[in-house]
Write a protein that holds these residues in place. Structure first.
Motif, short mmCIF file in Angstrom:
data_model
loop_
_atom_site.label_atom_id
_atom_site.label_comp_id
_atom_site.label_asym_id
_atom_site.label_seq_id
_atom_site.Cartn_x
_atom_site.Cartn_y
_atom_site.Cartn_z
N LEU A 40 34.42 37.11 -19.41
CA LEU A 40 34.64 37.74 -18.11
C LEU A 40 35.85 38.67 -18.14
O LEU A 40 36.80 38.46 -18.91
N ILE A 41 35.82 39.66 -17.28
CA ILE A 41 37.01 40.45 -17.00
C ILE A 41 37.27 40.37 -15.50
O ILE A 41 36.34 40.52 -14.69
N PRO A 89 39.00 34.59 -19.52
CA PRO A 89 39.70 33.35 -19.13
C PRO A 89 39.03 32.08 -19.64
O PRO A 89 39.69 31.05 -19.79
N ALA A 90 37.73 32.13 -19.90
CA ALA A 90 37.02 30.94 -20.38
C ALA A 90 37.17 30.75 -21.89
O ALA A 90 36.74 29.72 -22.43
N ALA A 97 26.47 26.08 -14.95
CA ALA A 97 27.12 25.05 -14.12
C ALA A 97 28.60 24.86 -14.45
O ALA A 97 29.24 23.97 -13.91
N GLN A 98 29.15 25.72 -15.32
CA GLN A 98 30.56 25.60 -15.68
C GLN A 98 31.41 26.60 -14.90
O GLN A 98 30.92 27.62 -14.40
N SER A 117 30.74 40.43 -16.04
CA SER A 117 30.34 39.73 -17.26
C SER A 117 28.85 39.95 -17.48
O SER A 117 28.08 40.02 -16.52
N MET A 118 28.44 40.02 -18.74
CA MET A 118 27.02 40.13 -19.08
C MET A 118 26.34 38.77 -18.96
O MET A 118 26.96 37.73 -19.22
N LEU A 119 25.06 38.76 -18.59
CA LEU A 119 24.25 37.55 -18.61
C LEU A 119 23.42 37.51 -19.88
O LEU A 119 22.77 38.50 -20.24
#
Length: 233
Positions: A40-41, A89-90, A97-98, A117-119
């Motif tokens: 993520l950004i 950040p992850a 579910a996280q 973020s890309m899926l």
């Protein structure tokens, strides 16, 4: 009297600048059953900046993120407009579910929040918050996020290792390991080449053939695909 007025004006200006400075706690939760988010950004920026505009062609920076999860271009773009930012950040993928939480200090008029973020597994789908006005009042706020299609690649739904580079067809990976092989492709063209709300994966139930390598019992989704909780301190 003139001197006192000058001091008062300086004090007012200083107070105004201080009022714009905020500390945010941003928590992003993946609401899907089987989709993973690439790094993520998260950024706070001025009202003049944006990650994308619906109905317009994606920038090269957005395309790189939406097709391959590469946030370096968006990071460079945001740095160029003096955004306050947290990248990845992850510490990698965000599983179904996280949640992941980032602390963000904002200043200098950066009063708008964006997230992207890309899926995976998709061709060029991304989850995003684009220019959400950060409230000036302290408190807890919640926003639901949709998935968007960058419009830069046909949604063929074929798992092709090595795909993900801009202009290279195919889905780069299926992190959950639930994808099939041998699909012929859902489509070979993209009718809408601008950024738009994503239709969702179609998938099929044939793991060794069919039209799609995406499993329709795992990788389908309906919007919204994420929730964001913002604590303004």
């Amino acid at each position: 009297m003139k001197f006192n007025k000058t001091i008062a004006a300086l004090m007012l200006a200083t107070s105004s600048i201080a009022a714009n400075a905020q500390q945010l706690e941003v928590t992003v939760t993946n609401l899907t059953q089987g989709m993973h988010y690439t790094p993520l950004i998260i950024a706070a920026h001025s009202g003049d900046a944006s990650l994308y505009k619906l109905g317009e062609t994606a920038s090269p920076e957005l395309q790189a993120m939406a097709e391959g999860g590469d946030i370096s271009g968006l990071s460079t773009m945001l740095t160029g407009v003096n955004a306050d930012m947290v990248a990845n950040p992850a510490g990698g993928l965000l599983a179904p579910a996280q949640s992941t939480t980032a602390m963000l200090d904002t200043a200098d008029g950066n009063m708008y929040l964006s997230i992207a973020s890309m899926l995976l597994p998709t061709n060029d789908a991304f989850v995003a918050l684009n220019g959400w006005k950060i409230p000036s009042e302290a408190g807890t706020y919640k926003v639901m996020l949709n998935a968007y299609d960058a419009g830069t690649e046909a949604n063929d739904e074929l798992i092709i290792m090595g795909g993900g580079a801009p202009g290279t067809p195919g889905i780069p990976a299926a992190p959950g390991g639930n994808a099939g092989t041998g699909g012929t492709g859902v489509t070979s063209m993209e009718a809408n080449t601008t950024v738009h709300v994503h239709r969702g994966n179609l998938g099929d139930d044939d793991l060794t053939g069919g039209t799609s390598d995406v499993d329709n019992t795992v990788h389908r989704w309906l919007n919204p695909v994420a929730s964001v909780t913002i604590v303004v301190k």
